[in-house]
Design a protein around this motif. Structure first.
Motif, mmCIF file in Angstrom:
data_model
loop_
_atom_site.group_PDB
_atom_site.id
_atom_site.type_symbol
_atom_site.label_atom_id
_atom_site.label_comp_id
_atom_site.label_asym_id
_atom_site.label_seq_id
_atom_site.Cartn_x
_atom_site.Cartn_y
_atom_site.Cartn_z
ATOM 1 N N PHE A 59 7.400 -14.420 56.550
ATOM 2 C CA PHE A 59 6.305 -14.527 55.581
ATOM 3 C C PHE A 59 6.625 -13.634 54.387
ATOM 4 O O PHE A 59 6.795 -12.431 54.544
ATOM 5 C CB PHE A 59 4.988 -14.089 56.221
ATOM 6 N N ASP A 60 6.723 -14.264 53.199
ATOM 7 C CA ASP A 60 7.075 -13.530 51.988
ATOM 8 C C ASP A 60 5.850 -13.241 51.137
ATOM 9 O O ASP A 60 4.831 -13.923 51.223
ATOM 10 C CB ASP A 60 8.047 -14.368 51.130
ATOM 11 N N ASP A 61 6.007 -12.250 50.267
ATOM 12 C CA ASP A 61 5.093 -11.953 49.152
ATOM 13 C C ASP A 61 3.769 -11.327 49.576
ATOM 14 O O ASP A 61 2.868 -11.192 48.765
ATOM 15 C CB ASP A 61 4.809 -13.213 48.286
ATOM 16 N N GLY A 62 3.634 -10.950 50.867
ATOM 17 C CA GLY A 62 2.422 -10.267 51.303
ATOM 18 C C GLY A 62 2.569 -8.776 51.067
ATOM 19 O O GLY A 62 3.536 -8.340 50.422
ATOM 20 N N SER A 75 8.919 -4.810 43.271
ATOM 21 C CA SER A 75 8.444 -5.790 42.284
ATOM 22 C C SER A 75 9.109 -7.141 42.592
ATOM 23 O O SER A 75 10.187 -7.199 43.182
ATOM 24 C CB SER A 75 8.840 -5.332 40.872
ATOM 25 N N HIS A 76 8.425 -8.208 42.188
ATOM 26 C CA HIS A 76 8.961 -9.559 42.383
ATOM 27 C C HIS A 76 9.370 -10.160 41.039
ATOM 28 O O HIS A 76 9.823 -11.302 40.955
ATOM 29 C CB HIS A 76 7.875 -10.434 43.039
ATOM 30 N N ASN A 77 9.245 -9.369 39.991
ATOM 31 C CA ASN A 77 9.461 -9.861 38.630
ATOM 32 C C ASN A 77 10.954 -10.112 38.384
ATOM 33 O O ASN A 77 11.731 -9.191 38.148
ATOM 34 C CB ASN A 77 8.903 -8.826 37.647
ATOM 35 N N ILE A 83 11.928 -5.877 53.547
ATOM 36 C CA ILE A 83 11.784 -5.574 52.121
ATOM 37 C C ILE A 83 12.050 -6.840 51.294
ATOM 38 O O ILE A 83 13.107 -7.452 51.395
ATOM 39 C CB ILE A 83 12.790 -4.478 51.711
ATOM 40 N N HIS A 84 11.036 -7.218 50.528
ATOM 41 C CA HIS A 84 11.241 -8.275 49.550
ATOM 42 C C HIS A 84 11.507 -7.601 48.205
ATOM 43 O O HIS A 84 12.380 -8.036 47.465
ATOM 44 C CB HIS A 84 9.990 -9.162 49.486
ATOM 45 N N GLY A 85 10.763 -6.516 47.962
ATOM 46 C CA GLY A 85 10.990 -5.739 46.750
ATOM 47 C C GLY A 85 9.712 -5.061 46.300
ATOM 48 O O GLY A 85 8.616 -5.563 46.563
HETATM 49 ZN ZN ZN Z 1 9.039 -14.109 47.078
#
Ligand code: ZN
Length: 504
Positions: free
Chosen positions: A303-306, A357-359, A353-355
């Motif tokens: 699951f991403d972006d949470g 920031s996602h920018n 870790i996705h990051g």
């Molecule tokens: Zn993402």
């Protein structure tokens, strides 16, 4: 007759008087004349008496019936008097109310040679007309067999009593399993009866229930076989019609596109049910490489972006209920979200870790900026939970082209993250929940139709706010996996990497 006899006698007398003049049998003739004259005198007296006594003759019954409110009136009866038709001279005395039932006594008055003749009669104004029943709707009605007949409507009007609808008696009679008869009976105050019937046929106009096995929208990866899952059909009257289902349409799995399979079945009465299935032949979303240690038949839910406050806790609830561990590729978090990250760790999931920031436009500016972006989040997670996150996922994936403003950055970063002790994971199944999937069915299909037992399956999903379609599909996806012999696992350091080809 009398007149003829008289004339005859007169002629005979005249004849005899002539004979006397011839002088023979005088005495005898004189006697005869005397007799005849006497007879003639008698007749002349009786004839006027007869005329005076003779009455007109009316051709009429004692009681005359006439229908009430019929605009008919009695006529003067045919009347003869002394062999003459004197109908025109007959006068009616008395009043008749033709609009009210009852007996009325009247007299016919006929003039005679001497005086007038009177004859009494009863004129009976009667109601002998039956009421009229009028059905609303047709006399023969077809009705679906699963419906009850409800009275469509009926009225009754009588020529004398007026509206007698409320006197109608309605009877229902079963003629056969599929037919009833409604009998309407009404009688007016005078006892005149009317009946009318309506026939109701119960017909089968209901199509069978046709149900597809599997989903209405499915995807097949190009080159794989399309397996026809078929359908079921049940008709309330005819029973199981599954064997009668006609399936039309072909799926050419060598060509991308959407193919329609049509399922058609009709019952014995010709009621047709049709269902369609859309089969999309798609490319493997991204060509993925699976490491040598990849566990076959394992599903890694990611699951991403949470975390999000609306979706992530509910996903955690489902995972807990199903006892499935998953991997959360998170972004920076604050406030209440920190508790969610703690919960992910405490409940045994992998926080990855996705990051920070996602920018895309910021994070891929340089290797240093990207490495800071993951380190900053790694430190925060450690501070929040004590857990050292080392699993990463590039925003946009390692195959992204959004970083092309910095040529070659992905080629460099995919090495650098490994050199710095991180692992990165892409995916080989995309739920498309941040893309084309519009419903939870779409999410479900995109996932389950691409699962494979011959590899590890890394499933890309998102737990950002509002993503209810993934939330709603999740339990079904897990159930599908379990019942089809898959196992679920979280990504750990020992999990073989699943990565895309780098495009920048
Ligand atoms: Zn993402």
């Amino acid at each position: 007759m009398i007149i003829i006899i008289e004339v005859l006698i007169t002629v005979i007398v005249a004849l005899l008087l002539t004979k006397i003049c011839k002088g023979k049998k005088e005495k005898k003739i004189k006697k005869s004349i005397g007799f005849l004259i006497a007879l003639e005198l008698l007749l002349f007296i009786s004839i006027p008496t007869t005329f005076a006594l003779a009455n007109p003759r009316l051709e009429i019954q004692d009681v005359v019936e006439i229908e009430v409110n019929s605009n008919k009136q009695i006529e003067t009866p045919k009347t003869s008097y002394l062999c003459q038709n004197v109908s025109d001279n007959v006068k009616i005395i008395g009043e008749i109310d033709y609009n009210t039932v009852g007996d009325y006594e009247i007299e016919y008055e006929v003039p005679k040679l001497v005086g007038k003749y009177y004859e009494k009669h009863i004129i009976r104004v009667v109601d002998k007309t039956s009421p009229e029943i009028v059905l609303t709707g047709e006399e023969v009605v077809d009705l679906s067999y699963n419906k009850e007949y409800e009275e469509i409507g009926v009225t009754a009007t009588d020529n004398y009593d007026g509206d007698i609808t409320d006197k109608i008696n309605i009877e229902r009679k079963e003629i056969s399993e599929n037919q009833i008869e409604i009998k309407y009976t009404v009688s007016d105050n005078a006892g005149n009866l009317s009946t009318k019937t309506r026939t109701v046929n119960f017909i089968d106009d209901i199509a069978p229930v046709l149900t597809l096995n599997g989903k209405e929208k499915i995807s097949v990866i190009k080159g794989n076989n399309y397996k026809e899952q078929g359908a079921k059909a049940v008709d309330e009257k005819d029973g199981d019609l599954t064997e009668k289902i006609e399936i039309e349409g072909n799926v050419d799995t060598s060509k991308n596109g959407t193919y329609t399979i049509t399922y058609k079945v009709s019952d014995s009465k010709g009621n047709v049910a049709i269902k369609k299935r859309n089969v999309s032949v798609i490319n493997q979303p991204v060509q993925a490489k699976t490491g040598a240690n990849g566990q076959k038949g394992v599903i890694y839910l990611t699951f991403d972006d949470g975390p999000s406050t609306s979706i992530t806790p509910k996903i955690l609830d489902i995972l807990k209920k199903k006892n499935v561990k998953a991997t959360f590729f998170i972004l920076n978090y604050d406030g209440a979200k920190e508790e969610i990250v703690k919960r992910e760790v405490n409940e045994g999931h992998t926080v990855a870790i996705h990051g920070y920031s996602h920018n895309y436009k910021e994070i891929y500016k340089s290797e240093e900026i990207y490495m800071q972006n993951i380190k900053k989040l790694q430190d925060k997670i450690k501070k929040s939970t004590g857990y050292n996150a080392t699993i990463t996922r590039f925003p946009g994936g390692s195959s992204n082209t959004v970083s092309k403003y910095n040529p070659g950055i992905m080629s460099r970063l995919t090495k650098k993250v490994l050199d710095n002790g991180y692992k990165y994971f892409d995916w080989n199944i995309s739920s498309e929940d941040a893309g084309d999937a519009k419903t939870s069915d779409d999410v479900y299909e995109n996932v389950v139709s691409n699962l494979s037992k011959s590899r590890s399956n890394v499933v890309l999903m998102h737990d950002f706010n509002g993503n209810t379609k993934t939330l709603n599909a999740l339990e079904d996806i897990i159930d599908y996996g379990i019942s089809n012999g898959y196992t679920f696992s979280k990504i750990t350091e020992s999990t073989a990497m699943v990565t895309h080809s780098v495009n920048n």
